[in-house]
Design an enzyme around this catalytic site. Sequence first.
Site, PDB file in Angstrom:
ATOM      1  NE  ARG A   5     -20.865   9.113 -26.055  1.00 23.31           N
ATOM      2  CZ  ARG A   5     -20.067   8.066 -26.198  1.00 23.31           C
ATOM      3  NH1 ARG A   5     -19.262   8.000 -27.237  1.00 23.31           N
ATOM      4  NH2 ARG A   5     -20.069   7.083 -25.314  1.00 23.31           N
ATOM      5  CG  HIS A  11     -25.641   5.882 -12.827  1.00 24.02           C
ATOM      6  ND1 HIS A  11     -25.089   7.144 -12.755  1.00 24.02           N
ATOM      7  CD2 HIS A  11     -25.988   5.694 -14.131  1.00 24.02           C
ATOM      8  CE1 HIS A  11     -25.098   7.689 -13.961  1.00 24.02           C
ATOM      9  NE2 HIS A  11     -25.632   6.828 -14.810  1.00 24.02           N
ATOM     10  CD  GLU A  55     -28.681   5.535 -17.689  1.00 16.35           C
ATOM     11  OE1 GLU A  55     -28.862   6.303 -18.641  1.00 16.35           O
ATOM     12  OE2 GLU A  55     -27.941   5.808 -16.727  1.00 16.35           O
ATOM     13  CG  ASN A 102     -24.204  13.051 -20.023  1.00 10.70           C
ATOM     14  OD1 ASN A 102     -23.931  12.015 -19.431  1.00 10.70           O
ATOM     15  ND2 ASN A 102     -23.419  13.568 -20.947  1.00 10.70           N
ATOM     16  NE  ARG A 153       2.806   4.381 -27.019  1.00 12.12           N
ATOM     17  CZ  ARG A 153       3.993   3.798 -27.072  1.00 12.12           C
ATOM     18  NH1 ARG A 153       4.146   2.675 -27.763  1.00 12.12           N
ATOM     19  NH2 ARG A 153       5.018   4.320 -26.447  1.00 12.12           N
ATOM     20  CD  GLU A 173     -20.144  13.830 -23.805  1.00  9.08           C
ATOM     21  OE1 GLU A 173     -20.400  12.622 -23.700  1.00  9.08           O
ATOM     22  OE2 GLU A 173     -19.944  14.565 -22.839  1.00  9.08           O
ATOM     23  CE  LYS A 182     -23.629   5.259 -25.423  1.00  6.36           C
ATOM     24  NZ  LYS A 182     -23.184   5.030 -24.068  1.00  6.36           N
ATOM     25  CG  HIS A 208     -23.281  12.468 -12.098  1.00  3.66           C
ATOM     26  ND1 HIS A 208     -22.715  12.889 -13.277  1.00  3.66           N
ATOM     27  CD2 HIS A 208     -23.429  11.130 -12.233  1.00  3.66           C
ATOM     28  CE1 HIS A 208     -22.549  11.852 -14.082  1.00  3.66           C
ATOM     29  NE2 HIS A 208     -22.969  10.777 -13.479  1.00  3.66           N
ATOM     30  CG  HIS A 211     -26.640  11.152 -16.577  1.00  3.85           C
ATOM     31  ND1 HIS A 211     -27.837  10.860 -17.185  1.00  3.85           N
ATOM     32  CD2 HIS A 211     -25.925   9.986 -16.600  1.00  3.85           C
ATOM     33  CE1 HIS A 211     -27.844   9.591 -17.552  1.00  3.85           C
ATOM     34  NE2 HIS A 211     -26.694   9.040 -17.210  1.00  3.85           N
ATOM     35  CE  LYS A 249     -18.966   9.742 -22.997  1.00  5.89           C
ATOM     36  NZ  LYS A 249     -19.982  10.528 -22.269  1.00  5.89           N
TER      37      LYS A 249
END
Length: 362
Positions: free
Chosen positions: A242, A266, A185, A246, A121, A237, A227, A253, A249, A143
């Site tokens: 946050r 990416h 980025e 993106n 956990r 988010e 960040k 994507h 993105h 993340k």
Amino acid sequence: MRSLEVALGNRSYPIYIGENLLADSGALLGQLIDARQALIVTNDVVAPLYADRLRAGLLDHCARLEGLVLRDGEEHKSLDTMALILDALVEQRMGRDGCLIALGGGVTGDVAGFAAATYQRGISFIQVPTTLLAQVDSSVGGKTGVNHPAGKNLIGAFHQPSAVLADLDTLTTLDERQYRAGLAEVVKYGLIIDAPFFGWLEQASTALNARDPAVLAQAIERCCMIKSDVVAQDEQERSGLRVLLNLGHTFGHGIERAMGFGGWLHGEAVAAGMVMAAQMSARLGWLEEAEVSRIVRLLQFLGLPIAPPPVGAAKLLDHMRLDKKNRHGQLVLVLLQEIGSAIVTQDFDEGALMQTLAAAEP
Ligand code: NAD
Ligand code: GLY
């Protein structure tokens, strides 16, 4: 060495940025490991380059220090790989006070972080990012996760590291495409939130192309500051802040999926995606054409793509519709009001989107 903090109350953690930090890892991280058991998770590209240096730095600070070498590649950011890490932790009888150390790029950090989030956990983990993308983005903010055949990063958890150690020396072995993908980025941070930083990047672009360590240290520190600030305010988010990270993105994507993962990196897809977001913002009357030109000029000078590949607008849109940000079947996009100011919106003229996607027509 530069150091800053991600301020999350009793889960706050330091980010160290500098040269030769792997050798100094004992002094910087020893207290966190505190004579406990630790496992270094890395991959078969990074291990021969850096694992020994990190191991030598940490050895005296651990009760037991083991290593696990994964196979390189985004295709290995999977539940199967995560199971390998969990098996190793079980085999080594790692206790809840154990520590996992992720040494590598975003793929290693994401999958190892996810294993740390779930083993017993949740155990502590440390990010030692070795790509520019990982140093400015993926290692900070907690993340973690893996891909599913149905989509990227579909399975994961928020689990903050207890430290991030970014050794600039590791960037010297990064291949040119990977390095430039990381620069996309870096530019993103200026665009969404920090116009002076964008201006500084324009001035510093020649030095960035040359991987000047002093300039890189400054750039990485600024990105990590932005960040950290965003994560401190909107860790999971929820508030919409946050999600600004993106920018480019959703288009990106779409490009990645249309090309098949691995076709475009990416960061390359994000670069073309940021240009598309800028062009769409200009079509909506929000962003000045002169600002779009500045964005295109900087990304082009940094050797990044400034237009999508000719995959067809319909195909690109289909792939964009799978984006995790979408709500009630509607696209959610991050767009620009000016350089340094982004917004997230579902409310835009479909025509502006279709005209922008036309750039992807063969
Ligand atoms: P990566 O981890 O695949 O690294 C790119 C390549 O460089 C790999 O082949 C790797 O083995 C190699 N490499 C790593 N360090 C090296 C070094 N110092 N010298 C030579 N080669 C080196 O990819 P990445 O670009 O670092 O990260 C991309 C991943 O990060 C994606 O899976 C993406 O989803 C994820 N990501 C996560 C977040 C987050 O917030 N968690 C944010 C952005 C991206
Ligand atoms: N890379 C986007 C985020 O961390 O939220």
